[in-house]
Design a protein around this motif. Structure first.
Motif, PDB file in Angstrom:
ATOM      1  N   HIS A 192     -58.400 -59.556 -13.685  1.00 40.18           N
ATOM      2  CA  HIS A 192     -58.140 -60.917 -13.202  1.00 40.18           C
ATOM      3  C   HIS A 192     -58.171 -60.889 -11.676  1.00 40.18           C
ATOM      4  O   HIS A 192     -57.373 -60.209 -11.030  1.00 40.18           O
ATOM      5  N   GLU A 195     -55.136 -61.207  -8.984  1.00 37.07           N
ATOM      6  CA  GLU A 195     -53.947 -60.366  -9.125  1.00 37.07           C
ATOM      7  C   GLU A 195     -54.099 -59.123  -8.251  1.00 37.07           C
ATOM      8  O   GLU A 195     -54.290 -58.004  -8.719  1.00 37.07           O
ATOM      9  N   HIS A 327     -51.946 -55.849 -14.489  1.00 38.08           N
ATOM     10  CA  HIS A 327     -52.046 -57.275 -14.152  1.00 38.08           C
ATOM     11  C   HIS A 327     -50.828 -57.675 -13.318  1.00 38.08           C
ATOM     12  O   HIS A 327     -49.927 -56.875 -13.089  1.00 38.08           O
ATOM     13  N   SER A 328     -50.816 -58.941 -12.889  1.00 36.08           N
ATOM     14  CA  SER A 328     -49.589 -59.517 -12.352  1.00 36.08           C
ATOM     15  C   SER A 328     -49.627 -60.999 -12.696  1.00 36.08           C
ATOM     16  O   SER A 328     -50.698 -61.537 -12.991  1.00 36.08           O
TER      17      SER A 328
HETATM   18 ZN    ZN Z   1     -53.949 -60.897 -15.514  1.00 39.06          ZN
END
Ligand code: ZN
Length: 470
Positions: A192, A195, A327-328
């Motif tokens: 993503h 992030e 991720h974040s």
């Molecule tokens: Zn993510």
């Protein structure tokens, strides 16, 4: 003659000034400004609240959270020209939004600057007091190969939609000296785009594996052949540096070029919904303008295919023990499978072990800086999802120990985590990973001798010390 030259130089200077000006305008126009955009925090308490938020027009209010449910922390990005209307409307429906970020662009500017508060930590051209763009990350990965020629191999496993390399490193401390059945681990970052803390964490893990003197890190680094890819969505990641900081998906705009809306955030495919594991069943969208668009078909994207082909190769070679995806934000360790909740989580045969290992890791993580991580399946603690890479790697790739980390924070800065938090975030994650690895060994996932080795070493030292004393 001199007068002519002067006038020529003047004209040249003017030309250069105009060119610089035009270039500056082009740059400014390309990069979406979030000047005076605000982020509000809302925790819906009733089904009516949830309905009100769900009904907000998404082209006008941009949700940082993928899903809205009772008692969950929802962050909504509001443009300056909608602010008054938003606040008035919320008051009229008895919802009290809390202003969390008063100027988003200010945090974006701050994120581009190195932190002056954290201690510096460098390896080659790379440091973790700041976020790095794609070129810097790729340059560094190639640099590592030159710095550690017997240990590190830079590898490109595919190209993105826009032709960028999907590059990582293989770290093997016993290259050529392992049998056929070597233990393998794979780490994925930056699926993503926005992030940013994810590639910053994954590059840190590479650094620790190469340089740490901690015996448990050394054991983890040297027991496995590691395949580590800091940015598997290189187009999206680049785009967050050049065009729009809030971009999440890849940059395949084929399926609907007309869904830019107010945010210029439409199009693209959510790579973490594109994998062929219950593809597009739940928590994913068929609408190309949505942030969770699963794509036209499973593994339709070259970025997804690159991971799939590579994991299948590792699977074939055997002993793919670890797969970790970063991720974040929201501070969670997610266990496969993301669509399972309640007692159904036990459909995954080693769920109990994965839970035990991650609880142990989360406790250790908290000891470092007090940061709290929740543990469970996505459906249990976040929301149900299908088509995510780590679920596919568990279900089809047959990796043994698989997790998805949602890194810092819990929404205070969200995707705009200040650069001063990179190193503390990374340190606590490293402690967590090492502890999880010990947990895996304790449960018999593989045998190891690092503790025994360390004990023997300390015994030798103690005996030596006593001998000197006598
Ligand atoms: Zn993510």
């Amino acid at each position: 003659m001199i007068a002519l030259e002067k006038s020529h130089t003047k004209k040249m200077n003017l030309k250069i000034t105009v060119l610089v000006f035009i270039f500056a305008i082009t740059l400014t126009e390309a990069y979406k400004s979030y000047e005076n955009y605000k982020v509000y925090k809302i925790v819906p308490k009733t089904t009516e609240h949830v309905q009100v938020l769900t009904d907000l027009p998404k082209e006008e209010y941009y949700f940082w959270s993928d899903i809205v449910k009772i008692d969950s922390d929802v962050r909504i990005l509001v443009s300056p020209n909608k602010n008054t209307e938003f606040v008035k409307y919320m008051a009229s429906v008895k919802i009290e939004p809390v202003l969390a970020i008063s100027n988003v662009q200010e945090l974006i500017r701050a994120q581009m600057q190195p932190s002056h508060t954290t201690k510096s930590s460098k390896l080659g051209s790379f440091s973790w007091d700041q976020y790095h763009n794609l070129d810097e990350i790729h340059t560094w990965l190639n640099e590592l190969e030159k710095m550690y020629p017997d240990i590190v191999t830079a590898i490109t496993i595919g190209r993105s939609n826009e032709g960028r390399n999907i590059t990582g490193v293989i770290i093997d401390f016993k290259a050529g000296a392992r049998g056929n059945n070597s233990l393998t681990g794979m780490i994925e970052g930056g699926i993503h785009a926005r992030e940013w803390i994810s590639p910053a964490t994954v590059t840190w893990i590479i650094k620790e594996f190469l340089t740490s003197k901690d015996p448990d890190v050394r054991f983890m680094a040297e027991t496995f052949v590691w395949h580590i890819f800091p940015v598997i969505n290189p187009d999206g990641y680049s785009y967050t540096f050049t065009d729009n900081r809030m971009w999440r998906k890849n940059r395949n705009l084929l399926y609907n070029p007309n869904c830019t809306g107010n945010w210029d955030l439409g199009n693209g495919i959510d790579l973490n919904r594109n994998f062929d594991f219950l593809w597009n069943t739940i928590g994913a969208s068929s609408n190309p303008c949505d942030e969770t668009y699963a794509g036209p078909s499973p593994a339709s994207e070259p970025e997804t295919k690159a991971i799939v082909d590579y994991v299948l190769k590792l699977k074939e070679a055997g002993n793919l023990m670890y797969y970790l995806a970063f991720h974040s934000y929201s501070q969670m360790i997610l266990i496969p499978y993301s669509h399972l909740s309640g007692t159904n989580v036990l459909d995954l045969p080693n769920y109990g072990d994965l839970y035990e290992i991650s609880i142990r890791g989360a406790e250790k993580l908290k000891q470092k800086y007090g940061t709290e991580y929740e543990v469970g399946t996505s459906a249990d603690i976040l929301y149900p999802v299908t088509g995510a890479s780590f679920d596919w790697v568990k279900g089809i790739g047959n990796a043994t120990i698989v997790y998805l980390f949602e890194l810092r924070d819990k929404g205070e800065y969200g995707f705009l985590l200040p650069s001063s938090q990179i190193i503390p975030n990374n340190e606590e994650i490293m402690e967590c990973l090492v502890e999880m690895d010990k947990g895996a060994r304790k449960l018999g996932y593989y045998s190891g001798t690092s503790n025994l080795y360390a004990s023997l070493l300390s015994l030798v030292f103690s005996v030596g010390f006593l001998t000197i004393c006598q």
